[in-house]
Design an enzyme around this catalytic site. Structure first.
Site, PDB file in Angstrom:
ATOM      1  N   GLY A  15       4.601   5.719   4.361  1.00  0.00           N
ATOM      2  CA  GLY A  15       4.418   4.469   5.090  1.00  0.00           C
ATOM      3  C   GLY A  15       2.991   3.997   5.252  1.00  0.00           C
ATOM      4  O   GLY A  15       2.674   3.311   6.227  1.00  0.00           O
ATOM      5  N   ASN A  17       1.603   1.710   3.463  1.00  0.00           N
ATOM      6  CA  ASN A  17       1.661   0.247   3.353  1.00  0.00           C
ATOM      7  C   ASN A  17       2.219  -0.378   4.630  1.00  0.00           C
ATOM      8  O   ASN A  17       1.773  -1.447   5.056  1.00  0.00           O
ATOM      9  CB  ASN A  17       2.494  -0.173   2.138  1.00  0.00           C
ATOM     10  CG  ASN A  17       1.689  -0.097   0.857  1.00  0.00           C
ATOM     11  OD1 ASN A  17       0.851  -0.935   0.599  1.00  0.00           O
ATOM     12  ND2 ASN A  17       1.918   0.947   0.082  1.00  0.00           N
ATOM     13  N   LEU A  86      12.759   3.220  -1.775  1.00  0.00           N
ATOM     14  CA  LEU A  86      13.187   3.762  -3.060  1.00  0.00           C
ATOM     15  C   LEU A  86      14.664   3.530  -3.388  1.00  0.00           C
ATOM     16  O   LEU A  86      15.170   4.051  -4.363  1.00  0.00           O
ATOM     17  CB  LEU A  86      12.866   5.260  -3.124  1.00  0.00           C
ATOM     18  CG  LEU A  86      11.364   5.581  -3.146  1.00  0.00           C
ATOM     19  CD1 LEU A  86      11.121   7.081  -3.141  1.00  0.00           C
ATOM     20  CD2 LEU A  86      10.678   4.945  -4.356  1.00  0.00           C
ATOM     21  N   ASN A 103       8.192  -7.102  -2.651  1.00  0.00           N
ATOM     22  CA  ASN A 103       7.963  -5.686  -2.955  1.00  0.00           C
ATOM     23  C   ASN A 103       6.530  -5.507  -3.429  1.00  0.00           C
ATOM     24  O   ASN A 103       5.950  -6.401  -4.037  1.00  0.00           O
ATOM     25  CB  ASN A 103       8.932  -5.243  -4.067  1.00  0.00           C
ATOM     26  CG  ASN A 103       8.762  -3.791  -4.438  1.00  0.00           C
ATOM     27  OD1 ASN A 103       8.718  -2.915  -3.569  1.00  0.00           O
ATOM     28  ND2 ASN A 103       8.646  -3.511  -5.728  1.00  0.00           N
ATOM     29  N   HIS A 105       4.153  -3.176  -5.871  1.00  0.00           N
ATOM     30  CA  HIS A 105       4.250  -2.225  -6.985  1.00  0.00           C
ATOM     31  C   HIS A 105       2.836  -1.840  -7.437  1.00  0.00           C
ATOM     32  O   HIS A 105       1.977  -2.710  -7.598  1.00  0.00           O
ATOM     33  CB  HIS A 105       5.018  -2.856  -8.160  1.00  0.00           C
ATOM     34  CG  HIS A 105       5.157  -1.919  -9.302  1.00  0.00           C
ATOM     35  ND1 HIS A 105       6.059  -0.879  -9.301  1.00  0.00           N
ATOM     36  CD2 HIS A 105       4.467  -1.820 -10.464  1.00  0.00           C
ATOM     37  CE1 HIS A 105       5.925  -0.194 -10.424  1.00  0.00           C
ATOM     38  NE2 HIS A 105       4.969  -0.739 -11.146  1.00  0.00           N
TER      39      HIS A 105
HETATM   40  C1  GRF Z   1       3.177   2.655  -2.884  1.00  0.00           C
HETATM   41  O1  GRF Z   1       2.425   3.098  -3.967  1.00  0.00           O
HETATM   42  C2  GRF Z   1       3.881   1.370  -3.249  1.00  0.00           C
HETATM   43  O2  GRF Z   1       3.172   0.590  -4.138  1.00  0.00           O
HETATM   44  C3  GRF Z   1       5.130   1.879  -3.890  1.00  0.00           C
HETATM   45  O3  GRF Z   1       5.472   3.038  -3.169  1.00  0.00           O
HETATM   46  C4  GRF Z   1       4.321   3.596  -2.545  1.00  0.00           C
HETATM   47  C5  GRF Z   1       4.592   3.720  -1.089  1.00  0.00           C
HETATM   48  O4  GRF Z   1       3.620   4.397  -0.376  1.00  0.00           O
HETATM   49  N1  GRF Z   1       6.132   0.846  -3.959  1.00  0.00           N
HETATM   50  P1  GRF Z   1       3.610   4.362   1.215  1.00  0.00           P
HETATM   51  O5  GRF Z   1       4.935   4.934   1.710  1.00  0.00           O
HETATM   52  O6  GRF Z   1       3.428   2.947   1.655  1.00  0.00           O
HETATM   53  O7  GRF Z   1       2.457   5.238   1.617  1.00  0.00           O
END
Ligand code: GRF
Length: 194
Positions: A15, A17, A86, A103, A105
């Site tokens: 988490g 992000n 996921l 999303n 990526h």
């Molecule tokens: C990130 O690299 C994002 O781009 C991808 O999954 C990862 C998630 O990381 N979709 P986090 O859980 O936000 O640390």
């Protein structure tokens, strides 16, 4: 003025992000949106602790899409942010929130994206190809994995000696954690004014 756009963030992992979104909101950088709900795809993930610490309502919905849609509806969610989520969403879900799901990526789409390209894999593939630049992309979610309209992108330089882990960290710090809050505000504003 209409109410702020109600945002849900869907997570499956650490988490970081999500944290970037929460911090940006706290700093006043998402003035048109409010993160009202965090949904985890499984118990025990650190992202849920981040939501707890930030005082944001959170829950776990495990492989039950009708329940997920019901939960989002109950909270009046207008924008769904996938932040390291996921689970693949069904066509029905995408139709329900058409042009309202974004999303992040960790590559410059259309490179190193699509089915199976998650976690370290985009970075591994990028290094194996000898790329000198990579980055991150925020896009709308449609029925094609990583195939929806691109909203924002940011490039990140690859350094000699980079490993997938080093590159992943740099892409997060320099691109992902900046792009996702910016895209959240962009969409929240657009929805609020629509
Ligand atoms: C990130 O690299 C994002 O781009 C991808 O999954 C990862 C998630 O990381 N979709 P986090 O859980 O936000 O640390």
């Amino acid at each position: 003025m209409r109410e702020k756009t109600k945002i849900a963030v869907l997570v499956s992992g650490g988490g970081t992000n999500l944290q970037a979104l929460l911090d940006a909101e706290k700093r006043g950088e998402i003035p048109d949106g409010e993160i009202v709900l965090v949904v985890g795809s499984r118990d025990g993930i650190y992202a849920l602790e981040r939501a707890e610490k930030a005082g944001v309502e959170h829950c776990v919905v495990h492989k039950d899409e009708p329940k997920l849609i019901e939960t989002l509806k109950e909270h009046g969610i207008q924008l769904v942010i996938l932040a390291g989520y996921l689970t693949i969403l069904s066509e029905k879900f995408i139709e329900t929130y058409r042009d309202r799901i974004i999303n992040i990526h960790p590559s410059l789409i259309p490179s190193f994206c699509g089915k199976g390209m998650y976690g370290l894999k985009p970075h591994e593939a990028c290094l194996a190809r000898g790329c000198k630049v990579t980055g991150a992309t925020v896009h709308l979610v449609n029925e094609i994995p990583d195939g929806g309209r691109i909203l924002l992108q940011k490039a990140v330089e690859i350094q000699p000696g980079d490993t997938p882990e080093i590159l992943q960290k740099r892409v997060m710090e320099q691109a992902e954690w900046k792009l996702l809050p910016a895209a959240a505000e962009m969409m929240a504003k657009e929805i609020r004014e629509s």
